[in-house]
Design an enzyme around this catalytic site. Structure first.
Site, PDB file in Angstrom:
ATOM      1  N   LYS A 220       6.504   4.098   8.061  1.00  0.00           N
ATOM      2  CA  LYS A 220       5.304   3.569   7.392  1.00  0.00           C
ATOM      3  C   LYS A 220       5.243   2.062   7.590  1.00  0.00           C
ATOM      4  CE  LYS A 220       3.584   2.732   2.704  1.00  0.00           C
ATOM      5  NZ  LYS A 220       3.180   3.375   1.455  1.00  0.00           N
ATOM      6  N   LYS A 222       3.699  -1.349   6.579  1.00  0.00           N
ATOM      7  CA  LYS A 222       2.951  -2.013   5.505  1.00  0.00           C
ATOM      8  C   LYS A 222       2.001  -3.002   6.163  1.00  0.00           C
ATOM      9  CE  LYS A 222       2.896  -1.648   1.865  1.00  0.00           C
ATOM     10  NZ  LYS A 222       1.995  -1.072   0.851  1.00  0.00           N
ATOM     11  N   ASP A 251      -0.389   1.312   5.931  1.00  0.00           N
ATOM     12  CA  ASP A 251      -0.910   1.122   4.569  1.00  0.00           C
ATOM     13  C   ASP A 251      -1.320  -0.336   4.359  1.00  0.00           C
ATOM     14  OD1 ASP A 251      -1.423   0.968   1.872  1.00  0.00           O
ATOM     15  OD2 ASP A 251       0.661   1.287   1.241  1.00  0.00           O
ATOM     16  N   ASN A 253      -3.061  -1.522   2.034  1.00  0.00           N
ATOM     17  CA  ASN A 253      -3.294  -1.788   0.608  1.00  0.00           C
ATOM     18  C   ASN A 253      -4.707  -2.322   0.338  1.00  0.00           C
ATOM     19  OD1 ASN A 253       0.086  -2.386   0.160  1.00  0.00           O
ATOM     20  ND2 ASN A 253      -1.045  -1.081  -1.242  1.00  0.00           N
ATOM     21  N   GLU A 277      -3.171   5.216   5.047  1.00  0.00           N
ATOM     22  CA  GLU A 277      -3.052   5.031   3.586  1.00  0.00           C
ATOM     23  C   GLU A 277      -3.859   3.829   3.116  1.00  0.00           C
ATOM     24  OE1 GLU A 277       0.971   5.383   2.188  1.00  0.00           O
ATOM     25  OE2 GLU A 277       0.627   3.991   0.518  1.00  0.00           O
ATOM     26  N   ASN A 300      -2.178   5.589  -2.996  1.00  0.00           N
ATOM     27  CA  ASN A 300      -1.548   5.317  -4.283  1.00  0.00           C
ATOM     28  C   ASN A 300      -2.407   4.290  -5.012  1.00  0.00           C
ATOM     29  OD1 ASN A 300      -0.098   3.430  -2.189  1.00  0.00           O
ATOM     30  ND2 ASN A 300       0.022   2.360  -4.153  1.00  0.00           N
ATOM     31  N   ASP A 324       3.928   9.153  -8.415  1.00  0.00           N
ATOM     32  CA  ASP A 324       4.886   8.148  -8.885  1.00  0.00           C
ATOM     33  C   ASP A 324       5.092   8.381 -10.377  1.00  0.00           C
ATOM     34  OD1 ASP A 324       6.145   5.831  -9.881  1.00  0.00           O
ATOM     35  OD2 ASP A 324       5.346   4.606  -8.248  1.00  0.00           O
ATOM     36  N   HIS A 351       5.239   7.653  -3.890  1.00  0.00           N
ATOM     37  CA  HIS A 351       5.054   6.202  -3.803  1.00  0.00           C
ATOM     38  C   HIS A 351       6.313   5.474  -4.275  1.00  0.00           C
ATOM     39  CE1 HIS A 351       3.729   2.407  -5.933  1.00  0.00           C
ATOM     40  NE2 HIS A 351       3.258   2.199  -4.722  1.00  0.00           N
ATOM     41  N   ASN A 353       7.962   1.349  -5.239  1.00  0.00           N
ATOM     42  CA  ASN A 353       7.943  -0.106  -5.351  1.00  0.00           C
ATOM     43  C   ASN A 353       9.400  -0.546  -5.337  1.00  0.00           C
ATOM     44  OD1 ASN A 353       5.784  -1.937  -5.472  1.00  0.00           O
ATOM     45  ND2 ASN A 353       4.937  -0.857  -7.220  1.00  0.00           N
TER      46      ASN A 353
HETATM   47  O1  GKR Z   1       6.285  -3.618  -2.151  1.00  0.00           O
HETATM   48  O2  GKR Z   1       4.737  -4.977  -1.498  1.00  0.00           O
HETATM   49  C1  GKR Z   1       5.128  -3.860  -1.789  1.00  0.00           C
HETATM   50  C2  GKR Z   1       4.185  -2.684  -1.692  1.00  0.00           C
HETATM   51  O3  GKR Z   1       2.969  -3.082  -1.158  1.00  0.00           O
HETATM   52  C3  GKR Z   1       4.000  -2.030  -3.025  1.00  0.00           C
HETATM   53  O4  GKR Z   1       3.715  -2.982  -4.006  1.00  0.00           O
HETATM   54  C4  GKR Z   1       2.928  -0.975  -3.038  1.00  0.00           C
HETATM   55  O5  GKR Z   1       2.655  -0.581  -4.343  1.00  0.00           O
HETATM   56  O6  GKR Z   1       4.480   0.340  -1.764  1.00  0.00           O
HETATM   57  C5  GKR Z   1       3.301   0.310  -2.380  1.00  0.00           C
HETATM   58  C6  GKR Z   1       2.204   1.025  -1.651  1.00  0.00           C
HETATM   59  O7  GKR Z   1       2.487   2.008  -1.024  1.00  0.00           O
HETATM   60  O8  GKR Z   1       1.042   0.628  -1.752  1.00  0.00           O
HETATM   61 MG    MG Z   2       0.371   2.392  -0.604  1.00  0.00          MG
END
Ligand code: GKR
Ligand code: MG
Length: 453
Positions: A220, A222, A251, A253, A277, A300, A324, A351, A353
């Site tokens: 995955k 980010k 993802d 976000n 995602e 999520n 979660d 999910h 953190n």
């Molecule tokens: O750890 O920065 C992070 C993630 O972006 C986290 O805060 C997210 O809540 O892992 C998470 C996600 O899947 O969106």
């Molecule tokens: Mg996410």
């Protein structure tokens, strides 16, 4: 601690006898038998902790220099102590302190009885206490947590490599951070040696290291950090480096505009994308991206509570829901999502953190109890700096991309009191009282605003 079956019956029988004729279970006063119940909660301790966090990048900014968690120790009359770990931050700590008055005197078996009161203090508060209750029940009965909730339906739980763009651990701005309360430094004194990862090539190399070190098969990325085209190129570089067996996810976000998400989505649909995602915010925009790209989508962010589900059934933004226990109503809430998601046609993943080992064990037990949770779960655990976890070195090893369900009573992990004390001392010294990725990011990249890309 294992109890002889007679002791166990004696303990639970006390609470049954305490219910008089005509009394509705769970509503009566705590009678003399219940007070002697070995499963009665006699105290609750909350310990806020700060653990070193490398400068990982996300749409929210930059992690670090610590992430916060709250650790719960729930004492029972039996002497067994149930462990819980939940979301960090002083608001949650305060909620847990208030929860003491609600749970002390109750049986660990009856955590659902207090659910509404605890959830009113915060979903994270409920999740931490429910976990500690389940762990205590397991320790007293000699059963694994997973067995207590009907599992295991699988003996090991698969996880995904969670790949973040990042700065090097010894970035000068991080080392100058006023919150810093440990002796980390440059080079070999840095907290980790992953270095800076902000190009497709560096990301592909890191993905290969994750595969070689932990055996991950799902990766995955980010996103929502670098220009979307660079993140697209990173996925292509990862696909080339990892080969056709690797399943990919990205993802951002919800940091992408809808047009960006559709354009990049169409391009990456040539890859072996397991799912896309949260590229955009909100169920309607997610549904449009899903329609336009034909990619499987997950979230999520746009389905995070039961009341989000009716809207999602109408707009159809997702194929995969990330559960979660910290916000979906604990283990009980997440288990309820199993049959529900099957009915709606969703598959489940999990999910994550930033977290420590108690949560890691909790995530394994939870995933091992939900038949519909068939996709590799997320976890930040590989980013935890070696030697800082607050549990004793245990069987929580990621091997072949999976963790075996612990076989000891309850969660199957033990607290390391010295490391817990150290993490609490760091919490006190560092002065961080909530997550603030934005501030550190703006120090490292002064022009950063987090605007949509
Ligand atoms: O750890 O920065 C992070 C993630 O972006 C986290 O805060 C997210 O809540 O892992 C998470 C996600 O899947 O969106
Ligand atoms: Mg996410």
């Amino acid at each position: 601690m294992n109890l002889h079956r007679r002791d166990w019956l004696g303990g639970t029988g006390g609470s049954l006898l305490a219910l008089g004729a005509g009394q509705v279970p769970g509503t009566g006063p705590i009678g003399p038998f219940r007070a002697r119940d070995r499963l009665t909660i006699t105290d609750l301790t909350v310990t806020p902790i700060a653990l070193p966090d490398p400068p990982l990048l996300a749409a929210s900014g930059c992690h670090g220099p610590y992430f916060l968690r709250n650790i719960i120790e729930l004492k029972t009359a039996s002497g067994a102590v149930g462990l819980g770990e939940t979301v960090g931050g002083e608001r949650v700590t305060a909620g847990l302190e208030k929860a003491r008055a609600i749970v002390v005197g109750q049986s660990v078996l009856s955590y659902r009885r207090c659910a509404a009161q605890l959830q009113a203090l915060g979903m994270g508060v409920y999740a931490g206490i429910e976990l500690a209750c389940l762990d205590a029940i397991g320790r007293v009965t000699g059963r694994t947590l997973c067995e207590l909730i009907g599992g295991p339906v699988r003996d090991s739980v698969e996880f995904a490599a969670y790949l973040f763009y990042r700065y090097a651990a010894d970035h000068p701005v991080v080392l100058a951070d006023p919150h810093l309360a440990d002796s980390r430094g440059r080079g070999e004194h840095a907290i980790d040696d992953w270095g800076e990862v902000r190009t497709p090539e560096a990301m592909a190399a890191m993905a290969a290291r994750f595969r070689d070190r932990w055996g991950f098969r799902t990766f995955k990325l980010k996103g929502g950090v670098l220009p979307p085209e660079v993140e697209r190129d990173s996925l292509f570089a990862m696909a080339e480096r990892l080969g056709p067996g690797a399943k990919l996810r990205i993802d951002p976000n919800a940091r992408w505009k809808k047009d960006t998400a559709i354009r990049i989505g169409k391009e990456i649909s040539r890859l072996k994308m397991e799912y896309y995602e949260d590229p955009v915010a909100g169920q309607s925009a997610m549904a449009e991206v899903r329609q336009a790209t034909g990619l499987k989508m997950s979230t999520n962010m746009c389905v995070t509570k039961f009341t989000d589900i009716p809207g999602a059934m109408r707009t159809e933004p997702i194929d995969v829901l990330l559960v979660d226990h910290h916000y979906f109503g604990g283990f009980a809430g997440c288990q309820a999502l199993g049959p529900l998601s099957k009915g709606v046609g969703w598959t489940l993943s999990q999910h994550s953190n930033s977290h420590a080992g108690i949560t890691m064990a909790a995530m394994v037990h939870l995933a091992a109890s939900i038949p519909e949770l068939t996709l590799a779960s997320d976890t930040h655990y590989p980013w935890l700096i070696p030697g800082t976890d607050i549990i004793e070195t245990s069987g929580l090893k990621i091997e072949n991309g999976a963790i075996r369900v612990p076989t000891g009573p309850g969660l199957g992990v033990a607290l390391d009191p010295d490391r817990l004390a150290r993490a609490h001392a760091t919490y006190k010294k560092c002065g961080m009282r909530g997550r603030d990725d934005r501030s550190l990011m703006r120090k490292i990249e002064p022009g950063w605003t987090g605007e949509l890309l």
